[in-house]
Each structure stands twice: as C-alpha cells, then as structure tokens.
Design a protein around this motif. Structure first.
Motif, mmCIF file in Angstrom:
data_model
loop_
_atom_site.group_PDB
_atom_site.id
_atom_site.type_symbol
_atom_site.label_atom_id
_atom_site.label_comp_id
_atom_site.label_asym_id
_atom_site.label_seq_id
_atom_site.Cartn_x
_atom_site.Cartn_y
_atom_site.Cartn_z
ATOM 1 N N TYR A 139 57.516 -38.125 -84.901
ATOM 2 C CA TYR A 139 56.232 -38.481 -84.280
ATOM 3 C C TYR A 139 55.099 -37.813 -85.053
ATOM 4 C CZ TYR A 139 52.435 -39.216 -81.027
ATOM 5 O OH TYR A 139 51.247 -39.611 -80.478
ATOM 6 N N GLY A 140 54.043 -38.575 -85.258
ATOM 7 C CA GLY A 140 52.863 -37.976 -85.870
ATOM 8 C C GLY A 140 51.707 -38.946 -85.971
ATOM 9 N N ARG A 141 50.521 -38.374 -85.934
ATOM 10 C CA ARG A 141 49.288 -39.136 -86.155
ATOM 11 C C ARG A 141 48.503 -38.405 -87.238
ATOM 12 N NH1 ARG A 141 51.700 -42.243 -83.599
ATOM 13 N NH2 ARG A 141 51.205 -43.285 -81.636
ATOM 14 N N ILE A 142 48.321 -39.048 -88.380
ATOM 15 C CA ILE A 142 47.523 -38.481 -89.466
ATOM 16 C C ILE A 142 46.242 -39.283 -89.583
ATOM 17 C CG2 ILE A 142 47.409 -38.002 -91.942
ATOM 18 C CD1 ILE A 142 50.463 -37.698 -91.901
ATOM 19 N N ILE A 143 45.125 -38.577 -89.535
ATOM 20 C CA ILE A 143 43.810 -39.223 -89.612
ATOM 21 C C ILE A 143 43.040 -38.577 -90.756
ATOM 22 C CG2 ILE A 143 41.688 -39.778 -88.377
ATOM 23 C CD1 ILE A 143 43.338 -39.213 -85.756
ATOM 24 N N ASN A 144 42.730 -39.360 -91.761
ATOM 25 C CA ASN A 144 41.992 -38.869 -92.920
ATOM 26 C C ASN A 144 40.531 -39.265 -92.820
ATOM 27 O OD1 ASN A 144 44.291 -37.744 -94.187
ATOM 28 N ND2 ASN A 144 44.871 -39.758 -94.980
ATOM 29 N N LEU A 145 39.657 -38.302 -93.019
ATOM 30 C CA LEU A 145 38.230 -38.601 -92.965
ATOM 31 C C LEU A 145 37.777 -39.062 -94.341
ATOM 32 C CD1 LEU A 145 35.974 -38.553 -90.824
ATOM 33 C CD2 LEU A 145 35.120 -36.511 -91.978
ATOM 34 N N ALA A 146 37.697 -40.381 -94.517
ATOM 35 C CA ALA A 146 37.204 -40.959 -95.761
ATOM 36 C C ALA A 146 35.691 -41.195 -95.601
ATOM 37 C CB ALA A 146 37.946 -42.257 -96.072
ATOM 38 N N SER A 147 35.198 -42.326 -95.997
ATOM 39 C CA SER A 147 33.764 -42.607 -95.924
ATOM 40 C C SER A 147 33.538 -44.070 -96.252
ATOM 41 C CB SER A 147 33.007 -41.733 -96.927
ATOM 42 O OG SER A 147 31.655 -42.135 -97.054
ATOM 43 N N MET A 148 32.409 -44.604 -95.770
ATOM 44 C CA MET A 148 32.021 -45.941 -96.211
ATOM 45 C C MET A 148 31.805 -45.942 -97.721
ATOM 46 S SD MET A 148 27.986 -46.415 -95.290
ATOM 47 C CE MET A 148 26.750 -45.596 -96.308
ATOM 48 N N LEU A 149 31.516 -44.749 -98.294
ATOM 49 C CA LEU A 149 31.306 -44.650 -99.740
ATOM 50 C C LEU A 149 32.614 -44.647 -100.507
ATOM 51 C CD1 LEU A 149 28.280 -42.194 -99.975
ATOM 52 C CD2 LEU A 149 28.306 -44.699 -100.019
#
Length: 255
Positions: A139-149
C-alpha cells in the motif's frame, strides 16, 4: 458518497519541505483528514516548530525532522526513524523544491545543478528509500509536487521547467513499476500560488501583472485551495488514479 472515502485516519504521511508554503498547507490538510504527519526541513528547529504549531490545532501525531534531501544516507536514516516512530509510511509527498530565475545564457552550472538535484534527484532518492516499505505493506500513495511549468515554458526558468518536466515523467515510471503493489504515484502541477517562493514575483509590479494577465481567474492561487486535491490523492478516493499529472493553475495552461 461516504466521507469515509476521504478519511486518512490511521495513515502516516511523510512530507519533505513541510514546514512552510505549500508543504505546510499539505501537512495541515492531511492532519485535518486524520493522518499522522512527519514533516521535514534542513533546519530541525523549523521542522519542530511547524510540527508543534500543527499539533496544537489537530489531534493527530505530528513530528518534525531534519534531513538534507540530497543526501541518500540521511534519507535512509529518516525513513527508518519515521517507520520506527509511526509504524509505517503510507503517504509520501515529495514537496521540497527550489527555483532560481536567470536568463538561460546567464545560468551558471552550480545554480543549474542545485535546481535539478533538489527538484528531481531528491524525489527519486526519497521515493526509492520509501518504496520498499510500501511494497512490503502492499500500500502506498506517492504525490510529487511538479508544476504547470513542467508542461509549458517560461522565460528565465530553464532549470525549473526542465526539472519539473522530468518529475512528471518520473512519476509515470513510478506508477508503472509499483502499480502491482497497490502503490499509486501522481503529480500535482500548481500554477501561480502566493507562497514564500513566489514573493519575489508578487512584489515586482511588472512581473506580477504579467502573471495576472495570463490567469483567466485574474488572481494568484491561495495555498489552501490545494487542500482538497491533496486529501483526494492521499485517500482511497483516488485508488484508480495513477501516473496522472493534475494541473491546478487558475486557467494559465488553457490557452
């Protein structure tokens, strides 16, 4: 739809760069949904003070840790410590980032490397350290903070744009390789949000107007406007979503 679908009670989230800006807002949002939260900074005092502030507002367990997200050994030690103290890491938010604004021909190698390593190498290192635990618990949730850029270009952001574009692609590979273990990986692609990182732009009348002219909504985003999305991606509600990059940018990329 039951509100339990969005409950994070009993889950533990690790957030890099979680003591200010969007990272602190993410910590606040997840704690409000019932998650225990481990937040990091290179400065242990900042991390611990942010954790104390949140602990006074929510009934979940919130702790602060010092880590250099460019140091693989420190990351491994952090992951082990968080698991020992919380019992698991169910949610990982790779939020730590940096932006250095310079024309391409003026961009020095040291600045380029710092942006690339912080925005792209660090999520690779942290995810690589956390994933074996998530695989073991299936089980896991990975959320990467990218960008519209990571999707559109902007002058004087060559290192930032390329690092965030790379992070979007890295997210897709994570999603493909770890899907069989019930681990999802998704990227959030914010547009202009009024955070500490963007104060230099907001405080420049000409630059600020340029941004407003490109926003159909005609204002900067407020950090708490990301709260619903981060809870969704961290919860069971998003169980069939993986490898996606979600743009939340006030309409900048519509045109």
């Amino acid at each position: 739809m039951s509100s339990n679908l969005f409950s994070l009670k009993g889950k533990t989230a690790l957030i890099t760069g979680g003591c200010q800006g969007l990272g602190l807002e993410f910590a606040r949002a997840l704690a409000s949904a019932g998650a225990n939260v481990a937040i990091t900074s290179r400065d242990v005092e900042k991390a611990e003070n942010a954790a104390l502030e949140l602990s006074n507002q929510y009934e979940t367990t919130i702790s602060g840790y010092a880590v250099d997200v460019l140091d693989a050994k420190q990351i491994d030690e952090l992951v082990k410590r968080v698991i020992d103290e919380f019992g698991s890491i169910d949610i990982l938010i790779n939020n730590a980032g940096v932006n250095i604004r310079k024309p391409l021909l003026d961009y020095d190698e040291k600045s380029w490397d710092l942006v690339q390593e912080t925005n792209l190498k660090a999520p690779f290192l942290v995810s690589k350290a956390v994933a074996p635990h998530m695989i073991k618990q299936r089980y896991g949730r990975i959320i990467n903070l990218a960008s519209m850029l990571g999707m559109v270009g902007l002058a004087e952001r060559s290192a930032y744009c390329s690092s965030k574009g790379g992070l979007i692609q890295l997210t897709k590979v994570m999603a493909l390789e770890w899907a069989e273990y019930n681990i999802t990986a998704n990227a959030i692609c914010p547009g202009p949000f009024a955070t500490e990182l963007n104060q230099v732009v907001i405080n420049n009348p000409e630059a600020n107007q340029f941004f407003l002219d490109h926003l159909p909504i005609k204002r900067w985003g407020k950090p708490d406007e990301l709260a619903g999305l981060i809870i969704y991606l961290a919860s069971e509600a998003s169980s069939f979503m993986t490898g996606s990059s979600i743009v939340i940018d006030g309409g900048w990329t519509v045109e």
